[in-house]
Design a protein around this motif. Sequence first.
Motif, PDB file in Angstrom:
ATOM      1  N   SER A  55      27.766  63.172  48.637  1.00  0.00           N
ATOM      2  CA  SER A  55      27.714  61.537  47.910  1.00  0.00           C
ATOM      3  C   SER A  55      26.889  61.283  46.593  1.00  0.00           C
ATOM      4  CB  SER A  55      27.779  60.480  48.832  1.00  0.00           C
ATOM      5  OG  SER A  55      26.480  60.608  49.475  1.00  0.00           O
ATOM      6  N   CYS A  56      26.131  62.337  46.438  1.00  0.00           N
ATOM      7  CA  CYS A  56      25.025  62.096  45.336  1.00  0.00           C
ATOM      8  C   CYS A  56      25.734  62.032  44.135  1.00  0.00           C
ATOM      9  CB  CYS A  56      24.107  63.483  45.480  1.00  0.00           C
ATOM     10  SG  CYS A  56      23.254  63.697  44.041  1.00  0.00           S
ATOM     11  N   THR A  57      25.484  61.323  43.110  1.00  0.00           N
ATOM     12  CA  THR A  57      26.195  61.122  41.904  1.00  0.00           C
ATOM     13  C   THR A  57      25.326  61.997  40.913  1.00  0.00           C
ATOM     14  OG1 THR A  57      24.630  58.875  41.491  1.00  0.00           O
ATOM     15  CG2 THR A  57      26.937  58.817  42.764  1.00  0.00           C
ATOM     16  N   LYS A  58      24.178  62.498  41.142  1.00  0.00           N
ATOM     17  CA  LYS A  58      23.508  63.376  40.275  1.00  0.00           C
ATOM     18  C   LYS A  58      22.663  62.443  39.319  1.00  0.00           C
ATOM     19  CE  LYS A  58      25.429  67.017  42.022  1.00  0.00           C
ATOM     20  NZ  LYS A  58      26.390  66.183  42.817  1.00  0.00           N
ATOM     21  N   CYS A  59      22.445  61.015  39.649  1.00  0.00           N
ATOM     22  CA  CYS A  59      21.884  60.380  38.695  1.00  0.00           C
ATOM     23  C   CYS A  59      20.419  60.669  38.169  1.00  0.00           C
ATOM     24  CB  CYS A  59      21.909  58.841  39.356  1.00  0.00           C
ATOM     25  SG  CYS A  59      20.608  58.589  40.569  1.00  0.00           S
ATOM     26  N   GLY A  60      19.866  61.282  38.966  1.00  0.00           N
ATOM     27  CA  GLY A  60      18.583  61.840  38.726  1.00  0.00           C
ATOM     28  C   GLY A  60      17.426  60.792  38.963  1.00  0.00           C
ATOM     29  N   LYS A  61      17.610  59.683  39.819  1.00  0.00           N
ATOM     30  CA  LYS A  61      16.520  58.967  39.982  1.00  0.00           C
ATOM     31  C   LYS A  61      15.395  59.629  41.045  1.00  0.00           C
ATOM     32  CE  LYS A  61      18.937  54.494  39.965  1.00  0.00           C
ATOM     33  NZ  LYS A  61      20.097  53.645  41.178  1.00  0.00           N
ATOM     34  N   CYS A  62      15.994  60.247  41.936  1.00  0.00           N
ATOM     35  CA  CYS A  62      14.946  61.079  42.818  1.00  0.00           C
ATOM     36  C   CYS A  62      14.131  61.945  41.999  1.00  0.00           C
ATOM     37  CB  CYS A  62      15.711  61.668  43.756  1.00  0.00           C
ATOM     38  SG  CYS A  62      17.041  62.822  43.331  1.00  0.00           S
ATOM     39  N   VAL A  63      14.691  62.347  40.897  1.00  0.00           N
ATOM     40  CA  VAL A  63      13.992  63.354  40.077  1.00  0.00           C
ATOM     41  C   VAL A  63      12.610  62.794  39.624  1.00  0.00           C
ATOM     42  CG1 VAL A  63      14.000  65.210  38.120  1.00  0.00           C
ATOM     43  CG2 VAL A  63      16.162  64.939  39.546  1.00  0.00           C
TER      44      VAL A  63
HETATM   45  S1  SF4 Z   1      18.959  59.558  43.566  1.00  0.00           S
HETATM   46 FE1  SF4 Z   1      19.137  61.763  43.660  1.00  0.00          FE
HETATM   47  S2  SF4 Z   1      20.282  62.012  45.879  1.00  0.00           S
HETATM   48 FE2  SF4 Z   1      20.621  59.961  45.264  1.00  0.00          FE
HETATM   49  S3  SF4 Z   1      22.477  59.790  43.757  1.00  0.00           S
HETATM   50 FE3  SF4 Z   1      20.740  60.040  42.299  1.00  0.00          FE
HETATM   51  S4  SF4 Z   1      20.486  62.291  42.123  1.00  0.00           S
HETATM   52 FE4  SF4 Z   1      21.611  61.908  44.107  1.00  0.00          FE
END
Ligand code: SF4
Length: 146
Positions: A73-81
């Motif tokens: 379900s990860c959207t690859k938004c990059g917040k975790c990065v």
């Molecule tokens: S924060 Fe990381 S794990 Fe969560 S949706 Fe965005 S890229 Fe995916």
Amino acid sequence: MWLMVIASGAFVAQHSMAPEVGAGRPDGEDEKEIHKFAETVKNSTAVENVQVPGNRPYKPEMNMPVAPISLPSCTKCGKCVTVCPTNAISVADGAVITDIEKCILCMACTHICTEQARIRPLPLQQKTEQMLGALKGVRNKNEVFL
Ligand code: SF4
Ligand code: SF4
């Protein structure tokens, strides 16, 4: 440079991997204790190093070759990065990649993910429960060393 440690404090905070442990801490009572500690240190005339007990190395059983994982379900938004303090996470070729060697298990990435797509892998969940399960709901005391 020569440094001297004249005081140390261990103040309880909500656990990053087990939020039920220390939930809501530090709270108002903790803040009073923290302010009192700060005042004591500020007015201290100590001239010797304070001795602080503890485990060295710190809890070796937590040296597990694991890191949080990203679900489909990860959207690859990059917040975790962006929130990872050790630059352990990258997004490449449409996938979230985590460098286990760099991960310090701080759980910042799981907390920032608004999709709930970043989780602890099962072995880490089991280890956390084994080590911390008995502490849920327990009000541990703050400790100061002066
Ligand atoms: S924060 Fe990381 S794990 Fe969560 S949706 Fe965005 S890229 Fe995916
Ligand atoms: S747990 Fe902390 S160190 Fe590990 S990948 Fe997530 S943000 Fe980075």
